[in-house]
Design a protein around this motif. Structure first.
Motif, PDB file in Angstrom:
ATOM      1  N   PRO A 229       0.784  -1.241   0.000  1.00  0.00           N
ATOM      2  CA  PRO A 229       0.000   0.000   0.000  1.00  0.00           C
ATOM      3  C   PRO A 229       0.812   1.286   0.000  1.00  0.00           C
ATOM      4  O   PRO A 229       0.316   2.316  -0.461  1.00  0.00           O
ATOM      5  CB  PRO A 229      -0.828  -0.110   1.276  1.00  0.00           C
ATOM      6  CG  PRO A 229      -0.999  -1.576   1.475  1.00  0.00           C
ATOM      7  CD  PRO A 229       0.313  -2.176   1.042  1.00  0.00           C
ATOM      8  N   THR A 230       2.059   1.266   0.487  1.00  0.00           N
ATOM      9  CA  THR A 230       2.844   2.509   0.423  1.00  0.00           C
ATOM     10  C   THR A 230       3.142   2.889  -1.018  1.00  0.00           C
ATOM     11  O   THR A 230       3.411   4.059  -1.308  1.00  0.00           O
ATOM     12  CB  THR A 230       4.187   2.361   1.155  1.00  0.00           C
ATOM     13  OG1 THR A 230       4.922   1.260   0.580  1.00  0.00           O
ATOM     14  CG2 THR A 230       3.976   2.135   2.655  1.00  0.00           C
TER      15      THR A 230
ATOM     16  N   TRP B  34      -9.641   3.831  -5.443  1.00  0.00           N
ATOM     17  CA  TRP B  34     -10.685   3.667  -4.450  1.00  0.00           C
ATOM     18  C   TRP B  34     -12.010   4.146  -5.042  1.00  0.00           C
ATOM     19  O   TRP B  34     -12.019   4.971  -5.970  1.00  0.00           O
ATOM     20  CB  TRP B  34     -10.342   4.440  -3.166  1.00  0.00           C
ATOM     21  CG  TRP B  34      -9.409   3.668  -2.271  1.00  0.00           C
ATOM     22  CD1 TRP B  34      -9.528   2.356  -1.907  1.00  0.00           C
ATOM     23  CD2 TRP B  34      -8.219   4.155  -1.638  1.00  0.00           C
ATOM     24  NE1 TRP B  34      -8.468   2.008  -1.072  1.00  0.00           N
ATOM     25  CE2 TRP B  34      -7.666   3.078  -0.891  1.00  0.00           C
ATOM     26  CE3 TRP B  34      -7.558   5.384  -1.613  1.00  0.00           C
ATOM     27  CZ2 TRP B  34      -6.503   3.211  -0.140  1.00  0.00           C
ATOM     28  CZ3 TRP B  34      -6.406   5.512  -0.868  1.00  0.00           C
ATOM     29  CH2 TRP B  34      -5.882   4.432  -0.138  1.00  0.00           C
TER      30      TRP B  34
ATOM     31  N   HIS C  47       1.042   1.729  -3.669  1.00  0.00           N
ATOM     32  CA  HIS C  47      -0.176   1.771  -4.475  1.00  0.00           C
ATOM     33  C   HIS C  47      -0.655   3.217  -4.582  1.00  0.00           C
ATOM     34  O   HIS C  47      -0.455   4.012  -3.662  1.00  0.00           O
ATOM     35  CB  HIS C  47      -1.269   0.918  -3.826  1.00  0.00           C
ATOM     36  CG  HIS C  47      -0.925  -0.547  -3.776  1.00  0.00           C
ATOM     37  ND1 HIS C  47      -1.523  -1.418  -2.890  1.00  0.00           N
ATOM     38  CD2 HIS C  47      -0.034  -1.287  -4.484  1.00  0.00           C
ATOM     39  CE1 HIS C  47      -1.022  -2.637  -3.060  1.00  0.00           C
ATOM     40  NE2 HIS C  47      -0.113  -2.581  -4.015  1.00  0.00           N
TER      41      HIS C  47
ATOM     42  N   LYS D 132     -10.494   0.128   1.243  1.00  0.00           N
ATOM     43  CA  LYS D 132      -9.573  -0.459   2.209  1.00  0.00           C
ATOM     44  C   LYS D 132      -8.174  -0.441   1.603  1.00  0.00           C
ATOM     45  O   LYS D 132      -8.009  -0.295   0.391  1.00  0.00           O
ATOM     46  CB  LYS D 132      -9.983  -1.892   2.544  1.00  0.00           C
ATOM     47  CG  LYS D 132      -9.955  -2.835   1.339  1.00  0.00           C
ATOM     48  CD  LYS D 132      -9.933  -4.290   1.734  1.00  0.00           C
ATOM     49  CE  LYS D 132     -11.288  -4.832   2.151  1.00  0.00           C
ATOM     50  NZ  LYS D 132     -11.259  -6.303   2.337  1.00  0.00           N
ATOM     51  N   PHE D 133      -7.172  -0.562   2.475  1.00  0.00           N
ATOM     52  CA  PHE D 133      -5.808  -0.722   1.981  1.00  0.00           C
ATOM     53  C   PHE D 133      -5.606  -2.203   1.668  1.00  0.00           C
ATOM     54  O   PHE D 133      -6.174  -3.068   2.359  1.00  0.00           O
ATOM     55  CB  PHE D 133      -4.803  -0.250   3.038  1.00  0.00           C
ATOM     56  CG  PHE D 133      -4.854   1.239   3.276  1.00  0.00           C
ATOM     57  CD1 PHE D 133      -4.028   2.093   2.564  1.00  0.00           C
ATOM     58  CD2 PHE D 133      -5.746   1.796   4.191  1.00  0.00           C
ATOM     59  CE1 PHE D 133      -4.076   3.467   2.768  1.00  0.00           C
ATOM     60  CE2 PHE D 133      -5.807   3.169   4.407  1.00  0.00           C
ATOM     61  CZ  PHE D 133      -4.974   4.009   3.693  1.00  0.00           C
TER      62      PHE D 133
END
Lengths: 329, 290
Positions: A118-119, A252, A121, A281-282
C-alpha cells in the motif's frame, strides 16, 4: 483486420517516445527522482536535458515549476503515489495554480506496484489530480495511447498528469484515435454502458461486454482515458438510452472515474451508476498486479455479474461468486 | 565577483527607500485587514538592497526573459513586497491603498497577478525549489540571470527547504542566491526555543553552500554581499541576514506580537512619526533578541 500489438509497459512507451522527442525539441527537459526508468544510454543521449534530482519529490515539482515559468517543458518522473500525495502541495500551488506546462509522468498507478504494498499503491491519485483547476488528467490504456499522449502534450498549454503502469499490459484493440479529452467508443450496445480507464479496467470492460452478450445483454464500452476535462458530451450521448452505467477503475471507489461519471450524470442526465473499483480499504494481502485486481474484483467477471445483478437478469457463468462479493463489502 | 560598496549618496537614497517601504507597510497594516508587519520590517533592507541595487529588473518589462527573478518564499511578508514593488515602479504607489479591501489583487499573500511577483507564495518551503528551477533554466539557456529567494528563519523548519538545498548544491547552481531573514522569532515565540536552528551557518555550509552572515538592516552591507555572488565558484550562495522582527518601531521591534498587526489610527500615527524621526540604518535590536 489490424494486428493487436504485443503487451507493453506504458511507462516504457512513454520513456522511449520522450527520449526521441528530447532530440527534436530543446524546450523539453526530463527531471528524474532516481526512478531507474532511464538507462545510462538514455541519460547520456539526453545530455543536459536529463537531470536526476535524487529522491526529493517536492523539489522535483518546485524545480519543474521554475523551469516551466522560464519557458521549458519539464517531464517529471516519480511514482503516482508520491506525485499525488507527498508532492501534491507543490503540484497544486507551484504548477496547477500558475497553470504551468509541467508533465507529471506518474508510474505505478493504481495497484501496478503489486506486492510492493500500500505505500506504493496509488488509489487516490486521480481524485487528487482531477480536482485541481487547470490540470489535465489522462490514464492511457496501452503503449500506443501513451505515445499519443506524450506527442499531444507538446501542444497542451497547461499542466498534465499522466498515470502510467509498471509492467507490460495488453494493448487495446481499436481503430478509434487516441485524443486527449475525447473518449474512445470501443463497442456499441443498447442495454448498459461500461466505462473504464487504464489498461486492465478497459480490458475488463471489453471482456465483460463479451460475457454479457452471451447472456443476451448488449453493452456499450467507453474508454474514458481523460478524467479532466471529462468528455461529458460522449458520455451523455452514449448513456442517453440506457438505465445503467458501470464504471471500472483501479482507484478507491471515491473520487476517481466513478466519481467523475456520477458527477456528470447526476447533473445532466440522472442514471443509475454502479462503481467497480478498489474497495475502500488498503490492500491487505500480497500479490502481483493481476492477482490483486482479481482479488479485489476489478475484473470482467465481477463487472458482468454487477450488470446482471443490477438489471435483474441471469449472470453468465464466471469465477465471480456471491460469496466473493460479500467478502469485499 | 568583487564586492562593491554603494556611494554615500546611493546609500542615503536606499535608506530613504527603506523608510518609505516601512511607511507603506504601516499604511497597509492600518487598513481593514491588517498585515504581517513584523516580518516585513525585518526584511525591509533585504528587499531594498535587492530591488534598489542588486537585481536586474525592469518595471517597464516585468517579464523580460533576461531579468533576475525574486521569490518571496516567506510569502506572508507580502505587504513588504508590495511596498518595494511600488517603490520600484512595478505598480502604482496609490494601489497600495487597495490592500485589504475587497476586489483588490493585493492579497494577504502575493499572487502572480501582481506585476513583478514571480510566484504565489504563502505556504512555506516552496521558494527555494522554484529558485532552483529559475537558476537551472538560466544556466541551460546561457542567460546570466540570477534567482534570489528570501526565506524566513522559521521557514527552515520545512523539510522541502532541505530537499532544495541538496538539489541546488548538487547541481552547482552558482546563480542561485538565498537569504534567510534571521529575525529569530516565529508566530508563537523564539525560533531557537521552538526548533533547533543552530548552528545555522554550518548547516548550510555542510549542505554545500557558500555562506555569509550580515547585519540584515545595514543596506550597504547587504548590497556588498548580495551584489557580489557567487562567493565561491560552483556553489549557491546563502546569506544569513541578522534582523529584528518589527525593526524600526521601538514598541514593536523584537516582539512576537509584531507578527501580524492591525494598527489602530493612534498607533499608525505613532509608527509613522517614529519612522520619520528615526530611520533604521543597522540592526538596532539584535542583542535584545538574541
Amino acid at each position: 483486420m489490424t494486428t493487436i500489438p504485443a503487451p507493453a509497459a506504458t511507462r516504457h512507451a512513454y520513456r522511449d517516445r520522450l527520449m526521441r522527442l528530447l532530440q527534436q525539441d530543446p524546450r523539453l527537459i526530463c527531471l528524474d527522482t532516481d526512478t531507474g526508468l532511464f538507462s545510462p544510454d538514455d541519460i547520456s543521449a539526453a545530455g543536459d536535458q536529463y537531470v536526476n534530482l535524487g529522491i526529493a519529490e517536492h523539489n522535483l515539482m518546485g524545480m519543474a515549476a521554475g523551469l516551466a515559468a522560464c519557458g521549458r517543458m519539464p517531464f517529471v518522473n516519480t511514482m503516482a503515489a508520491f506525485a499525488s500525495a507527498r508532492a501534491l502541495e507543490a503540484v497544486e500551488l507551484d504548477i496547477a495554480y500558475p497553470a504551468l506546462p509541467v508533465r507529471i509522468m506518474a508510474t505505478h498507478g493504481g495497484l501496478a506496484a503489486g506486492h510492493l504494498g500500500p505505500t506504493h499503491h496509488a488509489l487516490a491519485d486521480l481524485s487528487a489530480m482531477r480536482t485541481l483547476p487547470t490540470m489535465t488528467v489522462v490514464v492511457p490504456a496501452d503503449a500506443a495511447a501513451t505515445e499519443a499522449v506524450v506527442e499531444q502534450s507538446l501542444d497542451l498549454p497547461g499542466p498534465l498528469y499522466v498515470r502510467l503502469g509498471r509492467k507490460a499490459t495488453p494493448a487495446i484493440d481499436t481503430d478509434e484515435p487516441m485524443i486527449i479529452g475525447r473518449a474512445q467508443l470501443l463497442r456499441r450496445g443498447t442495454d448498459v454502458v461500461l466505462v473504464g480507464c487504464g489498461p486492465y479496467p478497459v480490458a475488463a470492460c471489453v471482456e465483460a461486454a463479451q460475457l454479457l452478450s452471451e447472456c443476451g445483454v448488449s453493452a456499450t464500452v467507453l474508454n474514458m482515458h481523460t478524467l479532466r476535462p471529462l468528455d461529458t458530451e460522449t458520455l451523455l450521448a452514449a448513456t442517453a438510452q440506457v438505465s445503467l452505467v458501470v464504471t471500472v477503475e483501479e482507484h478507491w471507489r471515491s473520487g476517481g472515474l466513478g466519481g467523475a461519471v456520477c458527477e456528470a450524470l447526476c447533473e445532466e442526465q440522472p442514471t443509475r451508476v454502479v462503481r467497480i473499483a478498489m474497495p475502500e480499504k488498503f490492500a491487505d494481502i500480497a500479490g502481483g498486479h493481476e492477482y490483486l485486481l482479481d482479488h479485489y474484483g476489478i475484473s470482467a467477471a465481477r463487472t458482468a455479474a454487477a450488470v446482471c445483478a443490477a438489471l435483474d437478469t441471469d449472470a453468465p457463468h464466471t469465477p465471480w461468486t456471491d460469496e466473493k462479493e460479500r467478502e469485499l463489502s | 565577483m568583487t564586492a562593491t560598496s554603494p556611494t554615500p549618496a546611493r546609500l542615503s537614497a536606499l535608506r530613504a527607500t527603506a523608510t518609505r517601504v516601512r511607511e507603506h507597510v504601516a499604511d497597509m497594516c492600518a487598513g481593514p485587514e491588517g498585515g504581517h508587519l513584523g516580518g516585513s520590517y525585518s526584511a525591509t533592507e533585504v528587499l531594498t538592497a535587492l530591488y534598489g541595487d542588486v537585481m536586474t529588473v525592469d518595471p517597464a518589462r516585468p517579464t523580460a526573459p533576461e531579468r533576475d527573478r525574486f521569490v518571496l518564499s516567506k510569502g506572508h511578508a507580502a505587504v513588504g513586497l508590495y511596498a518595494i514593488l511600488a517603490e520600484s515602479g512595478f505598480l502604482p504607489v496609490e494601489e497600495l491603498r487597495e490592500y485589504g479591501h475587497p476586489g483588490s489583487r493585493l492579497m494577504g499573500h502575493p499572487v502572480r497577478a501582481v506585476p513583478g511577483v514571480e510566484a504565489a507564495t504563502g505556504s512555506l518551503g516552496h521558494g527555494l525549489a522554484l529558485g532552483c528551477g529559475f537558476a537551472l533554466a538560466a544556466r541551460l539557456d546561457g542567460r546570466s540571470s540570477k534567482a534570489f529567494v528570501l526565506m524566513g528563519d522559521g521557514e527552515l523548519q520545512e523539510g522541502s527547504v532541505w530537499e532544495a538545498a541538496i538539489g541546488a548544491a548538487s547541481l552547482g547552481l552558482e546563480n542561485l542566491v538565498a537569504v534567510v531573514d534571521r529575525n529569530s522569532l516565529q508566530l508563537t515565540g523564539p525560533t531557537n526555543g521552538i526548533a533547533a536552528m543552530e548552528p545555522l551557518a554550518e548547516r548550510w555550509r555542510s549542505f554545500g553552500w557558500a555562506v555569509r552572515e550580515a547585519d540584515g538592516h545595514d543596506v550597504g552591507e547587504l548590497v556588498r554581499n548580495l551584489g557580489s555572488t557567487p562567493w565561491e565558484p560552483g556553489r549557491p550562495s546563502l546569506l544569513i541576514a541578522h534582523t529584528v522582527k518589527g525593526n524600526g518601531v521601538p514598541f514593536l521591534a523584537g516582539q512576537v506580537a509584531s507578527h501580524y498587526v492591525t494598527l489602530t489610527e493612534r498607533k499608525h500615527t505613532r509608527v509613522r512619526a517614529v519612522l520619520r524621526d528615526a530611520p533604521v540604518s543597522h540592526n538596532t535590536g539584535k542583542d535584545e533578541v538574541r
